[in-house]
Design a protein around this motif. Structure first.
Motif, PDB file in Angstrom:
ATOM      1  N   ASP A  74       0.942 -14.345  -2.210  1.00 35.27           N
ATOM      2  CA  ASP A  74      -0.393 -14.004  -1.716  1.00 35.27           C
ATOM      3  C   ASP A  74      -0.887 -12.728  -2.415  1.00 35.27           C
ATOM      4  N   PRO A  75      -1.233 -12.838  -3.721  1.00 36.93           N
ATOM      5  CA  PRO A  75      -1.639 -11.637  -4.445  1.00 36.93           C
ATOM      6  C   PRO A  75      -3.050 -11.165  -4.119  1.00 36.93           C
ATOM      7  N   VAL A  76      -3.699 -11.805  -3.130  1.00 35.57           N
ATOM      8  CA  VAL A  76      -4.969 -11.287  -2.617  1.00 35.57           C
ATOM      9  C   VAL A  76      -4.683 -10.213  -1.579  1.00 35.57           C
ATOM     10  N   ARG A  77      -3.838 -10.562  -0.608  1.00 37.61           N
ATOM     11  CA  ARG A  77      -3.460  -9.574   0.416  1.00 37.61           C
ATOM     12  C   ARG A  77      -2.492  -8.540  -0.154  1.00 37.61           C
ATOM     13  N   TYR A  78      -1.649  -8.961  -1.092  1.00 45.70           N
ATOM     14  CA  TYR A  78      -0.703  -8.065  -1.749  1.00 45.70           C
ATOM     15  C   TYR A  78      -1.075  -7.969  -3.234  1.00 45.70           C
ATOM     16  N   PRO A  79      -2.143  -7.254  -3.577  1.00 44.34           N
ATOM     17  CA  PRO A  79      -2.603  -7.241  -4.971  1.00 44.34           C
ATOM     18  C   PRO A  79      -1.601  -6.594  -5.926  1.00 44.34           C
ATOM     19  N   VAL A  80      -1.565  -7.128  -7.137  1.00 45.21           N
ATOM     20  CA  VAL A  80      -0.707  -6.593  -8.194  1.00 45.21           C
ATOM     21  C   VAL A  80      -1.580  -5.688  -9.055  1.00 45.21           C
ATOM     22  N   GLN A  81      -1.246  -4.402  -9.094  1.00 47.46           N
ATOM     23  CA  GLN A  81      -2.089  -3.403  -9.737  1.00 47.46           C
ATOM     24  C   GLN A  81      -1.312  -2.667 -10.828  1.00 47.46           C
ATOM     25  N   VAL A  82      -2.048  -1.848 -11.577  1.00 46.17           N
ATOM     26  CA  VAL A  82      -1.484  -1.094 -12.687  1.00 46.17           C
ATOM     27  C   VAL A  82      -1.519   0.395 -12.356  1.00 46.17           C
ATOM     28  N   ALA A  83      -0.484   1.108 -12.751  1.00 41.64           N
ATOM     29  CA  ALA A  83      -0.471   2.568 -12.667  1.00 41.64           C
ATOM     30  C   ALA A  83       0.109   3.112 -13.968  1.00 41.64           C
TER      31      ALA A  83
END
Length: 306
Positions: free
Chosen positions: A64-73
């Motif tokens: 569920d990458p909408v509720r648990y978004p995969v982001q960059v840092a």
């Protein structure tokens, strides 16, 4: 091919009930649908350890990458993955998981991959003179600067993810939010030659793709899930780790249709639920904790900062 989130259950139920978007909706139908369709429960990341004779694969699936978004840092100075996650937690909210991401030059700490964060270019390989000015790479530079990247879009308020070449245009109706370059693509096919990692005319294999090694990768499944993989070496086993083809096979067996190789070797690190797993062993058999430049991190909506 772009991996997107699934249509809402309400839309599917409307079709099943014959409620066409072109037909008038009876009074109270919206309320009836809301009553009939319960709120979809959150599907948190799922962690799996795959133990093989010469490798340990740490596999994280985010269904569920909408509720648990995969982001960059990204960091200006090199830092360990857990240190970068700590910075993320201080500024934006804690992470459910994180993995090392883009390539960098350990000699000067500068990126060799494009990185975008929150819609802004925050790391540019053109500013790394050791890369751009390297005469041994001149003939490959056009391909190096168009290497593949993991992307997160905002498409009308809906997150969408893709793995594609850097110069590939953003889909209509979408905005590029995050991106981190690495490469090559592992699935649906290996793009090592197209991205300048392999040149068979001079026996060039910049990443040692056919040798076992600690490796990291990110993938997308047809159902919209994002998959993070970190392959670790096994103490006392030599050679240890996986080839790139083996990583592709491992991910393909789990339904991944698009996959991107990330920085590997000593950089390979995956953090989940407060535990950090490292990929590389030194000559004494101890785990190597190497600073990195950028990470992919999975936001946990239940771990907000007070």
């Amino acid at each position: 091919m772009r991996s997107t989130v699934q249509p809402s259950l309400a839309v599917g139920l409307a079709v099943a009930l014959g409620l066409s978007s072109c037909a008038p909706v009876p009074d109270g139908a919206d309320a009836a649908l809301e009553d009939a369709v319960p709120a979809q429960p959150a599907m948190p990341p799922v962690y799996e350890t795959v133990r093989l004779p010469s490798a340990i694969a740490h596999v994280m699936t985010i269904p569920d990458p909408v509720r648990y978004p995969v982001q960059v840092a990204v960091v200006n100075d090199l830092a360990r993955v857990d240190q970068i996650v700590s910075q993320v937690c201080e500024g934006e909210g804690c992470a459910a998981a994180a993995i090392n991401a883009g390539f960098f030059d350990p000699n000067n700490g500068l990126t060799t991959s494009y990185v975008m964060q929150d819609g802004a270019l925050v790391a540019d390989p053109n500013q790394n003179d050791r890369l751009i000015g390297n005469p041994d790479l001149t003939s490959y530079m056009d391909r190096i600067l168009n290497r593949s990247e993991f992307r997160r879009y905002d498409c009308g308020g809906t997150p969408s993810y893709d793995i594609t070449f850097h110069q590939e245009p953003v889909p209509a109706g979408c905005a590029l939010v995050d991106a981190v370059g690495a490469g090559p693509q592992l699935l649906p096919q290996d793009t090592s030659v197209e991205e300048g990692f392999i040149d068979r005319t001079v026996a060039r294999d910049a990443l040692g793709s056919q040798s076992p090694n600690a490796r990291s990768a990110v993938g997308l499944k047809a159902d919209g899930s994002v998959v993070l993989v970190m392959v670790a070496e096994v103490p006392g086993v030599s050679p240890s780790g996986m080839t790139m083809a083996e990583v592709a096979g491992l991910m393909g067996d789990r339904g991944v249709t698009q996959a991107l190789n990330l920085d590997g070797g000593s950089s390979s690190t995956l953090m989940y639920d407060g535990t950090t797993h490292y990929g590389r062993l030194n000559s004494a058999g101890d785990l190597v904790q190497r600073p990195v430049k950028s990470i992919l991190w999975v936001a946990n909506p239940d771990w907000g900062v007070e």
